[in-house]
Design a protein around this motif. Structure first.
Motif, PDB file in Angstrom:
ATOM      1  N   LEU A 160       0.837  -1.208   0.000  1.00  0.00           N
ATOM      2  CA  LEU A 160       0.000   0.000   0.000  1.00  0.00           C
ATOM      3  C   LEU A 160       0.866   1.251   0.000  1.00  0.00           C
ATOM      4  CD1 LEU A 160      -2.842  -1.013   2.499  1.00  0.00           C
ATOM      5  CD2 LEU A 160      -2.961  -0.881   0.003  1.00  0.00           C
ATOM      6  N   ALA A 161       1.975   1.217   0.731  1.00  0.00           N
ATOM      7  CA  ALA A 161       2.888   2.366   0.744  1.00  0.00           C
ATOM      8  C   ALA A 161       3.479   2.599  -0.647  1.00  0.00           C
ATOM      9  CB  ALA A 161       3.992   2.138   1.765  1.00  0.00           C
ATOM     10  N   ASP A 162       3.774   1.501  -1.350  1.00  0.00           N
ATOM     11  CA  ASP A 162       4.303   1.622  -2.705  1.00  0.00           C
ATOM     12  C   ASP A 162       3.304   2.304  -3.637  1.00  0.00           C
ATOM     13  OD1 ASP A 162       6.668   0.321  -2.019  1.00  0.00           O
ATOM     14  OD2 ASP A 162       5.898  -1.656  -2.583  1.00  0.00           O
ATOM     15  N   LEU A 163       2.014   2.060  -3.401  1.00  0.00           N
ATOM     16  CA  LEU A 163       0.988   2.648  -4.256  1.00  0.00           C
ATOM     17  C   LEU A 163       0.974   4.165  -4.146  1.00  0.00           C
ATOM     18  CD1 LEU A 163      -2.009   0.191  -3.716  1.00  0.00           C
ATOM     19  CD2 LEU A 163      -0.565   0.413  -5.750  1.00  0.00           C
ATOM     20  N   ILE A 164       1.254   4.672  -2.958  1.00  0.00           N
ATOM     21  CA  ILE A 164       1.307   6.129  -2.773  1.00  0.00           C
ATOM     22  C   ILE A 164       2.398   6.711  -3.659  1.00  0.00           C
ATOM     23  CG2 ILE A 164       1.725   7.997  -1.120  1.00  0.00           C
ATOM     24  CD1 ILE A 164       0.713   6.110   1.084  1.00  0.00           C
ATOM     25  N   GLU A 165       3.548   6.079  -3.655  1.00  0.00           N
ATOM     26  CA  GLU A 165       4.672   6.527  -4.477  1.00  0.00           C
ATOM     27  C   GLU A 165       4.370   6.339  -5.965  1.00  0.00           C
ATOM     28  OE1 GLU A 165       8.573   7.800  -5.528  1.00  0.00           O
ATOM     29  OE2 GLU A 165       7.498   7.941  -3.610  1.00  0.00           O
ATOM     30  N   HIS A 166       3.804   5.189  -6.306  1.00  0.00           N
ATOM     31  CA  HIS A 166       3.549   4.869  -7.707  1.00  0.00           C
ATOM     32  C   HIS A 166       2.579   5.859  -8.345  1.00  0.00           C
ATOM     33  CE1 HIS A 166       3.038   2.546 -11.335  1.00  0.00           C
ATOM     34  NE2 HIS A 166       1.747   2.361 -11.098  1.00  0.00           N
ATOM     35  N   ILE A 167       1.460   6.083  -7.706  1.00  0.00           N
ATOM     36  CA  ILE A 167       0.446   6.971  -8.282  1.00  0.00           C
ATOM     37  C   ILE A 167       0.815   8.437  -8.096  1.00  0.00           C
ATOM     38  CG2 ILE A 167      -1.978   7.702  -8.116  1.00  0.00           C
ATOM     39  CD1 ILE A 167      -2.676   4.800  -7.459  1.00  0.00           C
ATOM     40  N   GLY A 168       1.435   8.758  -6.975  1.00  0.00           N
ATOM     41  CA  GLY A 168       1.724  10.160  -6.678  1.00  0.00           C
ATOM     42  C   GLY A 168       2.998  10.706  -7.277  1.00  0.00           C
ATOM     43  N   SER A 169       3.949   9.819  -7.651  1.00  0.00           N
ATOM     44  CA  SER A 169       5.254  10.335  -8.096  1.00  0.00           C
ATOM     45  C   SER A 169       5.807   9.707  -9.365  1.00  0.00           C
ATOM     46  CB  SER A 169       6.291  10.141  -6.972  1.00  0.00           C
ATOM     47  OG  SER A 169       5.892  10.781  -5.781  1.00  0.00           O
ATOM     48  N   ASP A 170       5.377   8.512  -9.721  1.00  0.00           N
ATOM     49  CA  ASP A 170       5.926   7.833 -10.898  1.00  0.00           C
ATOM     50  C   ASP A 170       5.718   8.694 -12.153  1.00  0.00           C
ATOM     51  OD1 ASP A 170       5.704   5.993 -13.362  1.00  0.00           O
ATOM     52  OD2 ASP A 170       6.517   4.633 -11.852  1.00  0.00           O
ATOM     53  N   THR A 171       6.775   8.915 -12.917  1.00  0.00           N
ATOM     54  CA  THR A 171       6.681   9.835 -14.061  1.00  0.00           C
ATOM     55  C   THR A 171       5.877   9.249 -15.222  1.00  0.00           C
ATOM     56  OG1 THR A 171       8.823   9.046 -14.919  1.00  0.00           O
ATOM     57  CG2 THR A 171       8.841  11.003 -13.492  1.00  0.00           C
TER      58      THR A 171
END
Length: 208
Positions: A160-171
């Motif tokens: 779930l923590a990875d999802l925050i990074e994936h959706i919020g920051s992945d270019t």
């Protein structure tokens, strides 16, 4: 003489018809997704006292992005991606391939370069590819996507923590908000979407 008397009536009818056309055009524009504005901020859901219901509401709002053509076109139900706001099948015909980057005879990078090529309406990113087959959510409901995106077996092995990074920051995900000429961007901004994912995770990641 009779035709002369009819002229003002015809002019009035033409003016009314033109007014109706313009009114319809304005209404359609106002109701289009592009005019819908930003995504709602997490704090705007404060009136929902039940934590699970509030968490589900965060994901429902995020669903405006996840079910938008900028996302579903690259999360197709088959091995063939879709294109444009109308979600038409990709032309020329291409296939996902073993790693999502296309077949050996037709790699995604053969056409999709590192940046958008707007004169040719060709989207671009250094890692342009399809989402894995297990992450397909074209045609699914918000509830189904929610259950899928929480499952590491169906979300690319992400926590779930990875999802925050994936959706919020992945270019590559961020391309959805800067898709180039001829394509409608996803609702809101990537930062707003990231804030909703974070709020959803912190409130228990409940599904609608």
């Amino acid at each position: 003489m009779k035709s002369a008397r009819m002229l003002p009536v015809l002019v009035l009818a033409w003016a009314l018809a033109l007014g109706n056309i313009l009114t319809v055009g304005i209404a359609v524009h106002a109701e289009s997704p592009a005019a819908a504005g930003s995504l709602a901020a997490p704090e705007s859901f404060g009136s929902i006292s039940n934590p699970d219901q509030r968490s589900a509401a965060f994901f429902t709002e995020l669903g405006k992005v996840l079910t938008h053509p900028r996302c579903t076109n690259c999360h197709p139900a088959t091995d063939r991606p879709r294109q444009g706001d109308l979600r038409r099948l990709h032309e020329p015909p291409v296939s996902r391939g073993p790693d999502g980057f296309g077949l050996a005879t037709m790699q995604c990078s053969s056409c999709h370069q590192e940046t958008n090529f707007d004169p040719g309406r060709m989207p671009g990113h250094p890692l342009w590819h399809l989402a894995p087959a297990e992450m397909a959510w074209e045609g699914k409901t918000i509830s189904q996507i929610c259950a899928q995106i929480k499952d590491p077996k169906r979300n690319g092995g992400r926590s779930l923590a990875d999802l925050i990074e994936h959706i919020g920051s992945d270019t590559l995900v961020g391309w959805a908000w800067a898709p180039g000429f001829g394509r409608q961007p996803a609702p809101g901004t990537q930062k707003e979407a990231g804030a909703l994912v974070e709020a959803w995770v912190k409130t228990g990641a409940a599904c609608p």
